[in-house]
Design a protein around this motif. Structure first.
Motif, PDB file in Angstrom:
ATOM      1  N   GLN A 176       0.818  -1.217   0.000  1.00  0.00           N
ATOM      2  CA  GLN A 176       0.000   0.000   0.000  1.00  0.00           C
ATOM      3  C   GLN A 176       0.851   1.265   0.000  1.00  0.00           C
ATOM      4  O   GLN A 176       0.529   2.240  -0.692  1.00  0.00           O
ATOM      5  N   LEU A 177       1.922   1.270   0.774  1.00  0.00           N
ATOM      6  CA  LEU A 177       2.755   2.469   0.855  1.00  0.00           C
ATOM      7  C   LEU A 177       3.374   2.780  -0.504  1.00  0.00           C
ATOM      8  O   LEU A 177       3.376   3.935  -0.954  1.00  0.00           O
ATOM      9  N   THR A 178       3.898   1.760  -1.166  1.00  0.00           N
ATOM     10  CA  THR A 178       4.512   1.958  -2.481  1.00  0.00           C
ATOM     11  C   THR A 178       3.497   2.482  -3.486  1.00  0.00           C
ATOM     12  O   THR A 178       3.773   3.421  -4.249  1.00  0.00           O
ATOM     13  N   ILE A 179       2.312   1.898  -3.475  1.00  0.00           N
ATOM     14  CA  ILE A 179       1.261   2.310  -4.413  1.00  0.00           C
ATOM     15  C   ILE A 179       0.874   3.767  -4.179  1.00  0.00           C
ATOM     16  O   ILE A 179       0.792   4.568  -5.117  1.00  0.00           O
ATOM     17  N   GLU A 180       0.642   4.129  -2.920  1.00  0.00           N
ATOM     18  CA  GLU A 180       0.190   5.487  -2.613  1.00  0.00           C
ATOM     19  C   GLU A 180       1.298   6.515  -2.824  1.00  0.00           C
ATOM     20  O   GLU A 180       1.030   7.649  -3.228  1.00  0.00           O
ATOM     21  N   ARG A 181       2.536   6.127  -2.573  1.00  0.00           N
ATOM     22  CA  ARG A 181       3.640   7.063  -2.796  1.00  0.00           C
ATOM     23  C   ARG A 181       3.790   7.366  -4.284  1.00  0.00           C
ATOM     24  O   ARG A 181       4.084   8.501  -4.676  1.00  0.00           O
ATOM     25  N   ARG A 182       3.584   6.362  -5.115  1.00  0.00           N
ATOM     26  CA  ARG A 182       3.638   6.580  -6.565  1.00  0.00           C
ATOM     27  C   ARG A 182       2.510   7.495  -7.032  1.00  0.00           C
ATOM     28  O   ARG A 182       2.677   8.272  -7.971  1.00  0.00           O
ATOM     29  N   LYS A 183       1.371   7.408  -6.362  1.00  0.00           N
ATOM     30  CA  LYS A 183       0.247   8.285  -6.703  1.00  0.00           C
ATOM     31  C   LYS A 183       0.474   9.718  -6.233  1.00  0.00           C
ATOM     32  O   LYS A 183      -0.207  10.640  -6.684  1.00  0.00           O
ATOM     33  N   GLY A 184       1.391   9.892  -5.284  1.00  0.00           N
ATOM     34  CA  GLY A 184       1.630  11.215  -4.721  1.00  0.00           C
ATOM     35  C   GLY A 184       0.649  11.592  -3.636  1.00  0.00           C
ATOM     36  O   GLY A 184       0.480  12.777  -3.334  1.00  0.00           O
ATOM     37  N   THR A 185       0.019  10.586  -2.999  1.00  0.00           N
ATOM     38  CA  THR A 185      -0.963  10.872  -1.952  1.00  0.00           C
ATOM     39  C   THR A 185      -0.352  10.880  -0.555  1.00  0.00           C
ATOM     40  O   THR A 185      -1.003  11.325   0.395  1.00  0.00           O
ATOM     41  N   VAL A 186       0.878  10.399  -0.412  1.00  0.00           N
ATOM     42  CA  VAL A 186       1.492  10.320   0.909  1.00  0.00           C
ATOM     43  C   VAL A 186       3.015  10.295   0.760  1.00  0.00           C
ATOM     44  O   VAL A 186       3.542   9.866  -0.276  1.00  0.00           O
ATOM     45  N   PHE A 187       3.715  10.806   1.777  1.00  0.00           N
ATOM     46  CA  PHE A 187       5.183  10.807   1.814  1.00  0.00           C
ATOM     47  C   PHE A 187       5.780  11.443   0.556  1.00  0.00           C
ATOM     48  O   PHE A 187       6.764  10.948  -0.011  1.00  0.00           O
ATOM     49  N   VAL A 188       5.184  12.529   0.141  1.00  0.00           N
ATOM     50  CA  VAL A 188       5.657  13.231  -1.054  1.00  0.00           C
ATOM     51  C   VAL A 188       7.100  13.687  -0.836  1.00  0.00           C
ATOM     52  O   VAL A 188       7.451  14.218   0.218  1.00  0.00           O
ATOM     53  N   GLY A 189       7.939  13.467  -1.834  1.00  0.00           N
ATOM     54  CA  GLY A 189       9.328  13.900  -1.770  1.00  0.00           C
ATOM     55  C   GLY A 189      10.260  12.962  -1.034  1.00  0.00           C
ATOM     56  O   GLY A 189      11.473  13.187  -1.005  1.00  0.00           O
ATOM     57  N   LEU A 190       9.717  11.897  -0.439  1.00  0.00           N
ATOM     58  CA  LEU A 190      10.543  10.962   0.324  1.00  0.00           C
ATOM     59  C   LEU A 190      10.919   9.747  -0.521  1.00  0.00           C
ATOM     60  O   LEU A 190      10.183   9.353  -1.428  1.00  0.00           O
ATOM     61  N   HIS A 191      12.046   9.153  -0.181  1.00  0.00           N
ATOM     62  CA  HIS A 191      12.554   7.980  -0.893  1.00  0.00           C
ATOM     63  C   HIS A 191      12.763   6.844   0.102  1.00  0.00           C
ATOM     64  O   HIS A 191      12.805   7.056   1.313  1.00  0.00           O
ATOM     65  N   GLU A 192      12.937   5.643  -0.436  1.00  0.00           N
ATOM     66  CA  GLU A 192      13.117   4.470   0.424  1.00  0.00           C
ATOM     67  C   GLU A 192      14.034   3.475  -0.261  1.00  0.00           C
ATOM     68  O   GLU A 192      14.084   3.394  -1.497  1.00  0.00           O
ATOM     69  N   GLY A 193      14.742   2.691   0.556  1.00  0.00           N
ATOM     70  CA  GLY A 193      15.582   1.624   0.032  1.00  0.00           C
ATOM     71  C   GLY A 193      14.748   0.420  -0.390  1.00  0.00           C
ATOM     72  O   GLY A 193      13.515   0.451  -0.386  1.00  0.00           O
ATOM     73  N   ASP A 194      15.430  -0.652  -0.739  1.00  0.00           N
ATOM     74  CA  ASP A 194      14.770  -1.869  -1.234  1.00  0.00           C
ATOM     75  C   ASP A 194      14.234  -2.688  -0.060  1.00  0.00           C
ATOM     76  O   ASP A 194      14.865  -3.644   0.399  1.00  0.00           O
ATOM     77  N   PHE A 195      13.051  -2.311   0.410  1.00  0.00           N
ATOM     78  CA  PHE A 195      12.492  -2.960   1.600  1.00  0.00           C
ATOM     79  C   PHE A 195      12.175  -4.433   1.371  1.00  0.00           C
ATOM     80  O   PHE A 195      12.137  -5.225   2.314  1.00  0.00           O
ATOM     81  N   TRP A 196      11.920  -4.829   0.137  1.00  0.00           N
ATOM     82  CA  TRP A 196      11.554  -6.218  -0.145  1.00  0.00           C
ATOM     83  C   TRP A 196      12.746  -7.172  -0.012  1.00  0.00           C
ATOM     84  O   TRP A 196      12.576  -8.387  -0.051  1.00  0.00           O
ATOM     85  N   LYS A 197      13.936  -6.633   0.172  1.00  0.00           N
ATOM     86  CA  LYS A 197      15.102  -7.511   0.320  1.00  0.00           C
ATOM     87  C   LYS A 197      15.164  -8.151   1.706  1.00  0.00           C
ATOM     88  O   LYS A 197      15.963  -9.062   1.930  1.00  0.00           O
TER      89      LYS A 197
END
Length: 433
Positions: free
Chosen positions: A259-280
């Motif tokens: 959900q976080l990845t989907i919403e961040r791509r939409k620009g609805t949350v955590f705008v301007g923030l980046h994240e590492g490869d959490f799925w690793k």
């Protein structure tokens, strides 16, 4: 001849972020040896294999720090003092070069706590203008969910204004189906977790984004929404799902349903923030308490515990911050969450002194404004925290540790008192003359 790459890294600050939802365990929520979590410099890393270096800044965040009724009652400060002493001793004990650290700031609201440390030979002696902030986003602005923050400025060379560092620890609304509530929580935090104005000429408080570097951590509670036509949909509440996500290939596929990845791509949350490869690393929630690697079948395993970041030289597509390490720590078994840790290498600081503090660039479509009633709402929430917390605490005492039994005992006692008050004198029969 060019210098080795690892030598140049010393011009770049190393920031360690650690987050853990301790599942209301209080003082029992941490083992005494925190090396697995707070000393990732001992783990294998291409960067660290050539450079044994202690972090310049260490930020440690907790969610569900202690039983909720105690947190609402305002009894979390003594526990955070205990945690501070333990964490500081562990950081220094396991620092690669026996570096010493100082606490820059600590802040706690109900069960959400944040402690930020600086290495004495560097950041700690140059940190100034230290601020803390907090806000609740539970019902009636209560602090059962919300965020706490720390901001400080590090002066530049030769008296230059330098840069600001902002750390934010969040605990958002739980449950798979409450995605909209999580989005609203974050918007409330952006509008109400406020710091001092950027300039002495302004009276308008600054938001969390008005900083040179921003680090956001916590139990953000975003879940996996696996579509019904996916092969793992029917297995999501079984141990078969747990076995499937042992594979990094499967986890990388599942990240598309985060959900976080989907919403961040939409620009609805955590705008301007980046994240590492959490799925690793494997999903950090929900584990069986006491187990290293067994998930509970009551929830779909998800990456609820995250670390995001941004700096003023970032572009919308990528960050100038190098994510050296991003992982969970399976060995901690007192909670249904696993702690996460990230090691971040910041970009080189500019050689030329700036006359103003650089801040993060946001898209024109997203320019958050402070809530003018932020303080009023925060303290309304705190009043409700204390009232409900103290009543709950008293009921828990009355129930010998159980609020439910306390309620039963309260009404039982009230009924007995009422009966005694209305009972006629003389055993219920009037004397005859």
């Amino acid at each position: 001849m060019a210098e080795p790459a690892h030598i140049a890294h010393y011009d770049r600050l190393l920031v360690q972020i650690a987050s853990y939802n301790t599942n209301l365990q209080g003082i029992l929520g941490l083992p005494q040896d925190l090396v697995d979590w707070l000393a990732p410099t001992l783990q294998v890393s291409n960067f660290l294999s050539t450079e044994r270096r202690a972090p310049d800044i260490v930020a440690v965040g907790f969610q569900e720090l202690l039983p909720l009724h105690l947190g609402l009652s305002g009894l979390s400060r003594s526990l955070i003092d205990n945690r501070n002493a333990l964490i500081l001793s562990q950081i220094e004990a396991h620092a690669p070069n026996k570096d010493s650290y100082s606490l820059i700031a600590k802040v706690v609201n109900v069960g959400v706590a944040l402690l930020v440390y600086g290495r004495d030979e560097g950041i700690a002696r140059r940190a100034c203008d230290v601020e803390t902030a907090w806000t609740g986003c539970g019902p009636a602005y209560m602090g059962n969910k919300g965020a706490v923050g720390v901001r400080f400025r590090v002066s530049g060379p030769e008296g230059a204004v330098g840069e600001t560092y902002t750390f934010l620890n969040c605990h958002l609304t739980p449950f798979d189906h409450k995605l909209k509530e999580r989005l609203v929580d974050y918007q409330h935090i952006v509008e109400r977790l406020l710091f001092a104005p950027l300039s002495s000429d302004s009276k308008i408080p600054s938001t969390l984004y008005e900083t040179s570097h921003l680090f956001l951590l916590g139990d953000l509670n975003f879940r996996l929404d696996i579509p019904q036509d996916h092969t793992l949909y029917r297995k999501r509440f079984s141990q078969d799902f747990s076995q499937a996500i042992e594979s990094e290939r499967v986890r990388e596929e599942l990240k598309e349903f985060d959900q976080l990845t989907i919403e961040r791509r939409k620009g609805t949350v955590f705008v301007g923030l980046h994240e590492g490869d959490f799925w690793k690393f494997k999903c950090s929630y929900k584990y069986k308490i006491g187990e290293v690697d067994k998930y509970s079948v009551k929830r779909v395993p998800s990456w609820t515990d995250r670390v995001l970041y941004s700096t003023y030289t970032d572009s919308p597509e990528s960050s100038s911050i190098t994510n050296l390490l991003y992982t969970s720590i399976p060995s901690y078994t007192t909670s249904d969450h696993k702690p996460v840790v990230s090691l971040l290498l910041l970009p080189s600081r500019p050689v030329e002194a700036s006359s103003s503090i650089p801040i993060i660039h946001l898209p024109p479509s997203y320019q958050p404004k402070p809530d003018p009633q932020a303080n009023l709402k925060r303290y309304i929430g705190r009043v409700f925290d204390r009232i409900i917390g103290i009543i709950w605490w008293l009921l828990t005492l009355l129930g010998a540790g159980s609020g439910i039994i306390g309620i039963f005992n309260f009404f039982l006692g009230l009924s007995a008192w009422t009966w005694w008050k209305i009972k006629p004198a003389g055993g219920g029969h009037n004397a005859t003359v």
